[in-house]
Motif scaffolding. Structure first.
Motif, PDB file in Angstrom:
ATOM      1  N   GLU A   1      -9.468  -6.897  -7.016  1.00  0.00           N
ATOM      2  CA  GLU A   1      -9.993  -6.234  -5.810  1.00  0.00           C
ATOM      3  C   GLU A   1      -8.907  -5.402  -5.129  1.00  0.00           C
ATOM      4  O   GLU A   1      -9.155  -4.302  -4.647  1.00  0.00           O
ATOM      5  CB  GLU A   1     -10.523  -7.285  -4.829  1.00  0.00           C
ATOM      6  N   ARG A   2      -7.686  -5.942  -5.110  1.00  0.00           N
ATOM      7  CA  ARG A   2      -6.591  -5.273  -4.379  1.00  0.00           C
ATOM      8  C   ARG A   2      -6.155  -3.992  -5.084  1.00  0.00           C
ATOM      9  O   ARG A   2      -5.781  -3.009  -4.440  1.00  0.00           O
ATOM     10  CB  ARG A   2      -5.391  -6.229  -4.276  1.00  0.00           C
ATOM     11  N   LEU A   3      -6.158  -3.996  -6.415  1.00  0.00           N
ATOM     12  CA  LEU A   3      -5.649  -2.848  -7.181  1.00  0.00           C
ATOM     13  C   LEU A   3      -6.737  -1.839  -7.534  1.00  0.00           C
ATOM     14  O   LEU A   3      -6.444  -0.790  -8.117  1.00  0.00           O
ATOM     15  CB  LEU A   3      -4.983  -3.331  -8.473  1.00  0.00           C
TER      16      LEU A   3
ATOM     17  N   VAL B   1       0.834  -1.203   0.000  1.00  0.00           N
ATOM     18  CA  VAL B   1       0.000   0.000   0.000  1.00  0.00           C
ATOM     19  C   VAL B   1       0.869   1.253   0.000  1.00  0.00           C
ATOM     20  O   VAL B   1       0.652   2.191  -0.773  1.00  0.00           O
ATOM     21  CB  VAL B   1      -0.949   0.003   1.220  1.00  0.00           C
TER      22      VAL B   1
ATOM     23  N   HIS C   1       2.272  -9.268  -4.963  1.00  0.00           N
ATOM     24  CA  HIS C   1       1.838  -8.873  -3.616  1.00  0.00           C
ATOM     25  C   HIS C   1       0.682  -9.747  -3.128  1.00  0.00           C
ATOM     26  O   HIS C   1       0.664 -10.179  -1.972  1.00  0.00           O
ATOM     27  CB  HIS C   1       1.417  -7.407  -3.615  1.00  0.00           C
ATOM     28  N   VAL C   2      -0.265 -10.015  -4.004  1.00  0.00           N
ATOM     29  CA  VAL C   2      -1.415 -10.844  -3.620  1.00  0.00           C
ATOM     30  C   VAL C   2      -0.955 -12.264  -3.291  1.00  0.00           C
ATOM     31  O   VAL C   2      -1.447 -12.883  -2.334  1.00  0.00           O
ATOM     32  CB  VAL C   2      -2.479 -10.840  -4.734  1.00  0.00           C
TER      33      VAL C   2
ATOM     34  N   ARG D   1      -8.572 -11.784  -6.773  1.00  0.00           N
ATOM     35  CA  ARG D   1      -8.025 -11.081  -5.606  1.00  0.00           C
ATOM     36  C   ARG D   1      -7.245  -9.832  -6.021  1.00  0.00           C
ATOM     37  O   ARG D   1      -7.313  -8.793  -5.359  1.00  0.00           O
ATOM     38  CB  ARG D   1      -7.090 -12.007  -4.816  1.00  0.00           C
ATOM     39  N   THR D   2      -6.504  -9.942  -7.124  1.00  0.00           N
ATOM     40  CA  THR D   2      -5.683  -8.805  -7.562  1.00  0.00           C
ATOM     41  C   THR D   2      -6.546  -7.669  -8.089  1.00  0.00           C
ATOM     42  O   THR D   2      -6.253  -6.488  -7.853  1.00  0.00           O
ATOM     43  CB  THR D   2      -4.661  -9.250  -8.628  1.00  0.00           C
TER      44      THR D   2
ATOM     45  N   GLY E   1       1.412  -5.982  -8.190  1.00  0.00           N
ATOM     46  CA  GLY E   1       0.176  -6.337  -7.503  1.00  0.00           C
ATOM     47  C   GLY E   1      -0.053  -7.840  -7.453  1.00  0.00           C
ATOM     48  O   GLY E   1      -0.461  -8.385  -6.418  1.00  0.00           O
TER      49      GLY E   1
ATOM     50  N   GLU F   1       0.434 -12.016   0.141  1.00  0.00           N
ATOM     51  CA  GLU F   1      -0.646 -11.974   1.140  1.00  0.00           C
ATOM     52  C   GLU F   1      -1.224 -13.368   1.367  1.00  0.00           C
ATOM     53  O   GLU F   1      -1.521 -13.752   2.506  1.00  0.00           O
ATOM     54  CB  GLU F   1      -1.759 -11.032   0.675  1.00  0.00           C
TER      55      GLU F   1
ATOM     56  N   ASP G   1       2.766   1.544  -3.262  1.00  0.00           N
ATOM     57  CA  ASP G   1       1.832   1.938  -4.320  1.00  0.00           C
ATOM     58  C   ASP G   1       1.530   3.431  -4.250  1.00  0.00           C
ATOM     59  O   ASP G   1       1.411   4.116  -5.278  1.00  0.00           O
ATOM     60  CB  ASP G   1       0.539   1.126  -4.167  1.00  0.00           C
TER      61      ASP G   1
END
Length: 745
Positions: A254-256, A205, A230-231, A251-252, A227, A234, A208
């Protein structure tokens, strides 16, 4: 025309200059600060409030802001902009130098330097630092250290200003500089996402956010690649070794996600293929539950999982020739000599340890794992085998040593980590010098540690893995013990008989009740308890905190325990009124209150004090302290900006910049307690933590206690924990790889 209300008039922006007298509060995460300032021509100190990248007593600040009246604390100056100027008075210079700004210069040295050079002090340090040799008590070696520290500080300030210019907290400027040196700004500018992997404490975060300020577009491939990795990172924190491609993409996305930019799943899906070609990912076709899907691995995870499977099979492929009747005769003589009897299960385990290359011994508390293990070690000694004993944690290793009467080490020490080359010295080319190896608390083995361990086991050695499969799984990725059992290739002895002596302990009987899904038998707290398993009924977290305070202060000493050394609070979570963060503050005040004789330092909203119990939060191979290790602060050196701590019989030194590696440990999470035992465990169980409550969590917490458990909480929360089975399946293919006929190198 209607007159504008005076209450809606914004106060005017005003200037203010002064010297910071003391810091009342400073958050390293947000920069939010409350400080007291000595302003010219004012008798009283001024309270200033604002966001400061870094602030120390003695700094001279030129600020702009507004005056406001706080209903509780009175008049304050709300800072909107500030800049630091050099202090102009002798007192200001002395405070500035002695504030911890420069490593090697504390209050004592600062006083000497300013007494000698007066108002020229800062110019001397800046341009003629070699003249510090003129100051009494400062040797040539110390001058060199101060010179390096001053230059480093200037470079760190450049990094701080750079980060501040991009709207990012400068908390980690020192760590960034330690990681990249003079190339810090260049490295961060070229690829800010490296921070998330290279610098402990900086996550995706933050990286980014820096990237966006540097102009990297939210839909750039650069960001997408970072990203996806990173996922996967996680997911590994949840124990997964890989993610199926559809889940990774979902998931990515949603994360990005950002409000103004849509992430196309197809772009990420095709990018995983490109990353596979570039060897940033390894993709493998799935089978069974994953039929028709690609499985996405970070290369190190794939290589470790495949390597571990091959090494286990290689070890199992070596035949053993043992005279079984002779082993049986030895067991008969051993039991006669010791006047101790083995149950049929225990006897079977001893025979199989001699006749099989690898054996897994599991079972709950009171089922005789320790005695069985000790008997196996005695048998191996009688067979003339050099033996090594190891466990993932220092405390578990110490317990294993006491149990067997032989030295035991942590797995990291057994494998002899080499900080210079950042790898273990023991491997397939330099195996552990032992023909038999016991690994206790093996449920804690994660994928990477297990791979390193099996890599270093001699092909002709025996291996005994001891653990309780009903405890929480490893903190790191994988489900190694579970998979080794599930593959069906390794013999498993599960001890189930609870011995009569163990049945007298309510800790053990309740642990088995919890494990079977039955509500534990609770004895209300009293000064004359009949059992070793007590309960304080508290409906709300606030009552729980008050109860814990009272139990630690009054009940524990009455029962003959030392609250400061023998009691451990184990919490389901870090957050909340009965989480570790808040309880650590409460317990620190109770068990190690402030004292003029105890040095202390405030860092990241937490005060560390000599005498505090601390927990290591990451593997630090250079210092040889590892995630979950418990220690005690023995010294704080303001001059050198170092904190000294003892972990068992070892002394470890931390720079101030590395203090985010440790935290207070009067209260720890149950996850962090794995592999440890304590005389007394106090376990808060409240609905506030309902998301984390589960049977294996409460079972693990209860089984950490040797002499006394005190549950504090509501029956509703305890009942939820006992009945909630959170068997979250981890994505791992180790068992599958062991069952398949993959080639053995």
């Amino acid at each position: 025309m209607q007159q504008q209300s005076a209450t809606n008039t914004q106060p005017p922006i005003e200037p203010l200059q002064g010297v910071v007298e003391r810091i009342t509060y400073h958050s390293e995460e947000s920069g939010y600060t409350i400080a007291r300032l000595k302003a010219p021509r004012t008798r009283e100190l001024v309270t200033i409030v604002g966001s400061f990248a870094t602030i120390q007593a003695g700094q001279t600040l030129q600020m702009q802001g507004i005056w406001r009246e706080h209903p509780q604390y009175g008049q304050q100056f709300q800072v909107t902009q500030y800049r630091e100027t050099k202090p102009a008075t002798l007192t200001g210079i002395e405070k500035y130098l002695g504030s911890g700004l420069i490593k090697g210069v504390g209050p004592v040295t600062a006083k000497r330097v300013v007494a000698h050079f007066g108002l020229e002090t800062l110019d001397i340090i800046e341009h003629h630092i070699e003249r510090l040799i003129e100051v009494p008590g400062i040797a040539k070696k110390r001058v060199k250290l101060i010179q390096i520290a001053w230059q480093t500080q200037k470079a760190i300030k450049e990094v701080m200003l750079f980060l501040q210019g991009h709207g990012v907290s400068t908390t980690y400027a020192v760590k960034i500089y330690k990681q990249y040196g003079d190339e810090s700004i260049q490295t961060v500018t070229a690829n800010p996402y490296r921070l998330a992997t290279d610098v402990y404490g900086i996550g995706f975060v933050t990286a980014d956010e820096i990237a966006r300020h540097l102009g990297i577009h939210p839909t750039s491939e650069f960001r997408y690649r970072a990203g996806l990795l990173h996922v996967l990172g996680e997911a590994s924190e949840d124990g997964h070794c890989f993610l199926p491609q559809p889940e990774l993409v979902t998931r990515t996305v949603e994360r990005l996600a950002l409000p103004d930019h849509r992430i196309e799943p197809d772009d990420l899906r095709s990018l995983t293929i490109d990353m596979s070609v570039d060897a940033e990912l390894i993709m493998q076709g799935g089978s069974g539950d994953f039929q028709g899907q690609f499985l996405c691995y970070v290369p190190s995870f794939f290589n470790s999982e495949q390597g571990l499977a091959n090494r286990v099979k290689h070890l199992l492929s070596k035949p053993i020739k043992v005279d079984v009747p002779r082993v049986e005769q030895w067991i008969d003589r051993f039991t006669q000599r010791t006047h101790l009897q083995l149950s049929p299960q225990q006897r079977q385990a001893v025979v199989m340890a001699a006749t099989h290359r690898v054996l897994i011994l599991t079972g709950g508390p009171g089922t005789g794992k320790s005695f069985t293990c000790r008997t196996i070690v005695s048998l191996w000694k009688a067979m003339g085998k050099p033996i090594a004993l190891a466990s993932p944690t220092g405390r578990a290793a110490q317990r294993l040593s006491e149990m067997t009467g032989q030295e035991a080490k942590t797995i990291h020490r057994l494998l002899e980590f080499d900080p210079k080359h950042m790898k273990f010295k023991r491997d397939q080319d330099n195996p552990i010098p032992a023909d038999a190896l016991v690994v206790d608390e093996s449920s804690m083995l994660d994928l990477f540690l297990a791979n390193s361990l099996f890599k270093a086991i001699s092909p002709d050695a025996h291996l005994l893995l001891v653990g309780d499969t009903d405890q929480l799984p490893s903190v790191g990725p994988g489900a190694v013990l579970h998979d080794l059992i599930a593959c069906g290739l390794i013999p498993v002895i599960r001890l189930t008989q609870v011995f009569r002596q163990a049945q007298e302990s309510a800790i053990i009987t309740n642990a088995h009740r919890i494990n079977q899904g039955s509500f534990p038998q609770l004895e209300p707290v009293s000064n004359r308890p009949k059992t070793d398993f007590l309960w304080f009924n508290a409906a709300e977290p606030e009552q729980g905190v008050a109860a814990i305070r009272d139990i630690v202060t009054h009940l524990i000493p009455k029962l003959g325990f030392d609250a400061a050394k023998q009691v451990q609070i184990l919490c389901p979570m870090t957050r909340g009124e009965v989480g570790t963060r808040h309880l650590n503050q409460v317990l620190q005040q109770l068990l190690n209150p402030p004292d003029p004789s105890k040095a202390e330092i405030a860092r990241g909203g937490m005060t560390l004090r000599v005498g505090d119990r601390i927990l290591q939060q990451k593997n630090d191979y250079n210092r040889e302290v590892f995630n979950g290790d418990l220690g005690v602060i023995t010294g704080i050196d303001v001059e050198e900006q170092e904190v000294e701590a003892e972990f068992g019989d070892r002394s470890v030194t931390y720079d101030y910049a590395d203090l985010n590696e440790i935290t207070l440990a009067f209260a720890t999470t149950i996850h962090k307690s794995q592999g440890s035992e304590y005389p007394v465990v106090i376990l808060p169980v409240f609905m506030q933590h309902y998301m984390m409550l589960s049977r294996n969590l409460i079972y693990t917490g209860v089984t950490r206690a040797r002499q006394l458990v005190v549950l504090v909480g509501s029956q509703k929360a305890i009942d939820l924990a006992v009945n909630q089975v959170k068997d979250q399946k981890r994505y791992t293919l180790l068992a599958h790889r062991l069952r398949t006929a993959a080639s053995i190198p």
